[in-house]
Design an enzyme around this catalytic site. Sequence first.
Site, PDB file in Angstrom:
ATOM      1  N   GLU A   1       0.840  -1.199   0.000  1.00 28.44           N
ATOM      2  CA  GLU A   1       0.000   0.000   0.000  1.00 28.44           C
ATOM      3  C   GLU A   1       0.874   1.247   0.000  1.00 28.44           C
ATOM      4  O   GLU A   1       1.960   1.250   0.564  1.00 28.44           O
ATOM      5  CB  GLU A   1      -0.901   0.015   1.240  1.00 28.44           C
ATOM      6  CG  GLU A   1      -1.855  -1.154   1.270  1.00 28.44           C
ATOM      7  CD  GLU A   1      -2.734  -1.168   2.512  1.00 28.44           C
ATOM      8  OE1 GLU A   1      -3.846  -1.699   2.412  1.00 28.44           O
ATOM      9  OE2 GLU A   1      -2.316  -0.656   3.570  1.00 28.44           O
TER      10      GLU A   1
ATOM     11  N   ASP B   1      -4.428  -7.939   6.443  1.00 35.34           N
ATOM     12  CA  ASP B   1      -5.437  -8.866   5.932  1.00 35.34           C
ATOM     13  C   ASP B   1      -4.940 -10.295   5.815  1.00 35.34           C
ATOM     14  O   ASP B   1      -5.710 -11.231   5.970  1.00 35.34           O
ATOM     15  CB  ASP B   1      -5.944  -8.407   4.563  1.00 35.34           C
ATOM     16  CG  ASP B   1      -6.831  -7.186   4.672  1.00 35.34           C
ATOM     17  OD1 ASP B   1      -8.000  -7.345   5.047  1.00 35.34           O
ATOM     18  OD2 ASP B   1      -6.348  -6.067   4.404  1.00 35.34           O
TER      19      ASP B   1
END
Length: 403
Positions: A156, A172
């Site tokens: 990210e 996640d």
Amino acid sequence: MSARHRRTRVRLVPLLVTAALVGTGVTVAVSSDPVEAAVPATIPLTFTNNSGRGEQVYVYNLGTELSTGRQGWADANGTFHPWPAGGSVPVPAPDASIAGPAAGKSMTIRLPKFSGRVYFSYGRKLDFRLATGGLVQPAVQNPSDPNRDILFNWSEYTLNDAGLWLNSTQVDMVSAPYSVGVKRPDGSVANTGRLKPGGYRGFFDALRAQPGGWGGLVQTRSDGTVLRALAPGHGIEAGALPAGVMNDYVNRVWSKYATSTLTVTPFAHQPSVKYYGRVSGNVMNFTNGAGQVVTSFQKPDSDSVFGCYKLLDAPNDQVRGPISRTLCAGYNRSTLLTNPNQPDASSAGFYKDAVTNHYSRAIHERMVDGKAYGFAFDDVGAHESLVHDGSPQQAYVTLDPFD
């Protein structure tokens, strides 16, 4: 594929006011000084394949264009392409893949001013869909997700006029290993996210050996390939981890602070700002220095703890959000019983209780620098796997060996 709110919160509040640290839901102040607005429209990202695997790698650069707020994707040159309209039943997205480098090779693409993700997959292209609300991200805790049997991962980032924030994330899942880096103006390179030798296999071995159902987080393909370990919140959602796995610890915290006080100092740069927590019945009330109740929390369940949401919701305000982030970190690291002054300044006491976030513990133990995003607010105390520079010269994503 589920459109359910993702725990890895990639979002940005207005440019040149605050910049989101992707994966955390946290914001940091950014100066609007025009001298600091010298970051070019795109910067190079060198993508290196040191995985040792022979499959074709596919790379994707997906996110929100910060100048317009539009969602879309960027090609290898950093040119933005908005997504077309989606459907009430999600429809296939345009093919945004970039052919990645073969094993032992590198390639360079351009990162535009995005808040987004760089995905990569091995052997197969990812299946992205568009709903009426925009892009549907893969959600492999759902057994019917079309990406369930694909080996993939993502980094990210936010690139804006104030610089680059780039992380490796395990919020996640833990899957295909990779590390990230940024070159600074003086030519030095900051790196994070690299596993120790043997760390990748060691992580999965540790989960499988951990009593209490933690091995259920590991997902494999029918050919025996280990694909990933779900983060514990997603494991609860998928029925792979017992829903009450943190209950004993939460109950002990609740009992302790019914008769003593939990002191939270949420801002390292404002040590005089303190809040005081006491449990009464099913509620932990926090008061300020004047004794006024400023926010209250119901007893959290395990999913709230792992996801840092629901009963531990953390809005972007100056009171509840910072307190909740601190509580979330304390629960996941199991430091609330050993230290009534939070956040804990030292990682030496993290994950020592028998009831803890063993997923986060296992990944932190195996990182070269000890840093990881094992849960959404792992940045409390700066234990996250993040690189940042206000004048980035180049970014790096390196696919690491599966050892």
